[in-house]
Scaffold this active site. Structure first.
Site, PDB file in Angstrom:
ATOM      1  N   GLY A  10      27.473  68.705  -3.057  1.00 26.92           N
ATOM      2  CA  GLY A  10      27.037  69.914  -3.752  1.00 26.92           C
ATOM      3  C   GLY A  10      28.238  70.480  -4.461  1.00 26.92           C
ATOM      4  O   GLY A  10      29.480  70.629  -3.666  1.00 26.92           O
ATOM      5  N   ASP A 106      31.220  67.304   5.101  1.00 23.23           N
ATOM      6  CA  ASP A 106      30.744  66.592   6.299  1.00 23.23           C
ATOM      7  C   ASP A 106      30.303  64.955   5.969  1.00 23.23           C
ATOM      8  O   ASP A 106      31.058  64.002   6.079  1.00 23.23           O
ATOM      9  CB  ASP A 106      29.739  67.226   7.147  1.00 23.23           C
ATOM     10  CG  ASP A 106      29.632  66.440   8.395  1.00 23.23           C
ATOM     11  OD1 ASP A 106      30.603  66.207   9.188  1.00 23.23           O
ATOM     12  OD2 ASP A 106      28.491  65.552   8.746  1.00 23.23           O
ATOM     13  N   THR A 128      32.892  73.249   1.374  1.00 23.19           N
ATOM     14  CA  THR A 128      31.842  73.518   1.488  1.00 23.19           C
ATOM     15  C   THR A 128      31.337  74.859   1.698  1.00 23.19           C
ATOM     16  O   THR A 128      32.011  75.655   2.380  1.00 23.19           O
ATOM     17  CB  THR A 128      30.887  72.800   2.982  1.00 23.19           C
ATOM     18  OG1 THR A 128      29.739  73.315   3.100  1.00 23.19           O
ATOM     19  CG2 THR A 128      31.797  73.112   4.031  1.00 23.19           C
ATOM     20  N   ASP A 132      31.029  75.002   7.273  1.00 22.78           N
ATOM     21  CA  ASP A 132      30.292  74.506   8.765  1.00 22.78           C
ATOM     22  C   ASP A 132      31.446  73.179   9.186  1.00 22.78           C
ATOM     23  O   ASP A 132      30.814  72.584   9.950  1.00 22.78           O
ATOM     24  CB  ASP A 132      28.913  74.126   8.619  1.00 22.78           C
ATOM     25  CG  ASP A 132      28.725  73.081   7.444  1.00 22.78           C
ATOM     26  OD1 ASP A 132      29.509  72.800   6.740  1.00 22.78           O
ATOM     27  OD2 ASP A 132      27.392  72.738   7.527  1.00 22.78           O
ATOM     28  N   MET A 172      21.622  79.759   1.495  1.00 25.57           N
ATOM     29  CA  MET A 172      21.783  78.410   1.700  1.00 25.57           C
ATOM     30  C   MET A 172      22.697  78.442   2.988  1.00 25.57           C
ATOM     31  O   MET A 172      23.273  79.509   3.525  1.00 25.57           O
ATOM     32  CB  MET A 172      22.605  77.800   0.642  1.00 25.57           C
ATOM     33  CG  MET A 172      21.910  77.250  -0.484  1.00 25.57           C
ATOM     34  SD  MET A 172      22.816  76.381  -1.766  1.00 25.57           S
ATOM     35  CE  MET A 172      21.384  75.574  -2.716  1.00 25.57           C
ATOM     36  N   GLY A 173      23.012  77.285   3.524  1.00 25.83           N
ATOM     37  CA  GLY A 173      23.905  77.098   4.735  1.00 25.83           C
ATOM     38  C   GLY A 173      23.588  75.948   5.623  1.00 25.83           C
ATOM     39  O   GLY A 173      24.283  75.493   6.539  1.00 25.83           O
ATOM     40  N   HIS A 296      20.815  77.721  -5.742  1.00 24.32           N
ATOM     41  CA  HIS A 296      22.164  77.265  -6.276  1.00 24.32           C
ATOM     42  C   HIS A 296      22.843  78.492  -7.018  1.00 24.32           C
ATOM     43  O   HIS A 296      24.116  78.204  -7.690  1.00 24.32           O
ATOM     44  CB  HIS A 296      21.795  76.122  -7.305  1.00 24.32           C
ATOM     45  CG  HIS A 296      21.303  74.784  -6.407  1.00 24.32           C
ATOM     46  ND1 HIS A 296      19.951  74.658  -6.158  1.00 24.32           N
ATOM     47  CD2 HIS A 296      21.991  73.770  -6.074  1.00 24.32           C
ATOM     48  CE1 HIS A 296      19.945  73.702  -5.492  1.00 24.32           C
ATOM     49  NE2 HIS A 296      21.029  73.127  -5.344  1.00 24.32           N
TER      50      HIS A 296
END
Length: 366
Positions: A10, A106, A128, A132, A172-173, A296
């Site tokens: 993304g 990731d 990201t 995370d 998001m997350g 988004h």
């Protein structure tokens, strides 16, 4: 030396500053910088573009990525059991690449790590908005995403006050609650739901009744990755029949299984977190409750100063790592320093919100 660079997964603010940092520093070292378009798809389809000082001039203020992105996974198994990894290996050589800088989260860095294990010279740049990734304190994109989310919540508060409503904001997350927790704490939410903490919905709705009686509105933040199956039974049985019907629906969907992306992750939009949390709150409090899915929106727009600087620094560090032969590593922010950290340690295990962070946020659930 011919060095490729790609952005995968993304998009998020800070990608272009990272590209600029890597390209500018790489050119100083005499590297020929080549962009692979649309993430790992660019390697599989040999879609490239030259990267020069002219290319990266002034892109530090732009959101998104000039290289394009995708969630292409060269190691994704096809129906016949094969994958595109051999094609990725072949094209690496066909393009005459001496090294590759992969900018991503990731999944993207996981591919870079696998390529390194196969003998290819790869370097990672952590990206990201979810924040995370392990081995780095912060990733660019996160600060901008939280800033946008907080701005949205500040605006929604005006509507909530005017119409005497409770507003649920879905953030998001994925499976980490950093965006939801930080935005909720900064925007003074009345409750925040994150994947790392069991959903004590009865406790939440009881608190919302009290706060609503005091101020006649409410703001709740829910991370997209919260699991409705992670509700303690002692809590669940205290909810109304209407709310319990929602859990039955979730359980039925879980048995059927949902859509997966190219890296095997559930498509979280199908979990309908925002609408379901809003419905449960309205069922239990009797207060009109609306939901907003930020989605988004938090990915786009010009990066904050923090993300511009962080993106630039890790991009510069990536080019320096190529020069120094530090392959199989990624540029990580640890404290105030950008250092080389092993890709293998960074991927596979997400950095989630520790309990003390949620306890700090909970102080303000009044």
């Amino acid at each position: 030396m011919r060095v490729g660079i790609l952005t995968g997964g993304g998009d998020c603010p800070g990608l272009n500053p990272a590209i600029r940092g890597a390209v500018t520093r790489g050119i100083e070292f005499g590297f020929e910088m080549v962009g692979l378009e649309e993430g790992w798809r660019g390697l599989l389809e040999m879609k490239t573009m030259p990267l020069s000082l002219e290319t990266v001039d002034s892109i530090v203020a732009q959101g998104g990525t000039i290289l394009g992105s995708s969630r292409t996974n060269p190691f994704k198994k096809k129906k016949d059991g094969s994958d595109d990894s051999e094609l990725a290996f072949e094209n690496f050589h066909k393009l005459g690449l001496d090294a590759l800088i992969a900018i991503g989260g990731d999944d993207t860095l996981g591919v870079a790590s696998k390529l390194y294990e196969k003998g290819f010279k790869t370097v990672g740049v952590p990206k990201t908005m979810d924040n995370d990734l392990s081995c780095t304190d912060y990733t660019f994109g996160f600060d901008t995403a939280v800033t946008v989310a907080v701005d949205a919540m500040d605006r929604l508060r005006d509507t909530a006050k005017s119409h005497r409503r409770i507003m649920v904001v879905e953030a998001m997350g994925r499976n980490a609650g950093w965006v939801a927790l930080w935005s909720g704490l900064a925007a003074d939410s009345d409750w925040t739901l994150i994947p790392e903490v069991p959903l004590h919905l009865k406790e939440m709705t009881d608190q919302l009744k009290d706060s609503y009686a005091r101020k006649r509105f409410g703001i709740v933040v829910a991370s997209e990755g919260v699991n409705f199956l992670n509700v303690p039974e002692s809590d669940r049985v205290q909810l109304s029949e209407k709310s319990q019907a929602i859990f039955a629906e979730v359980e039925d969907e879980a048995k059927k299984g949902g859509k997966l992306d190219n890296f095997g992750h559930p498509v979280l939009a199908e979990q309908k977190v925002g609408p379901r949390v809003a419905q449960i709150i309205e069922n239990e409090t009797g207060v009109e409750t609306r939901h907003v899915v930020l989605g988004h929106i938090v990915r786009g727009g010009s990066p904050t100063v923090f993300d511009r600087i962080l993106g630039t620094r890790v991009g510069v560090k990536a080019a320096e790592m190529v020069k120094d032969g530090e392959f199989g590593m990624m540029a990580a922010l640890q404290g105030m320093d950008v250092v080389a950290a092993p890709l293998a340690d960074a991927v596979g295990t997400n950095k989630t919100v520790p309990p003390e962070w949620f306890e700090t946020a909970k102080i303000f659930f009044k």
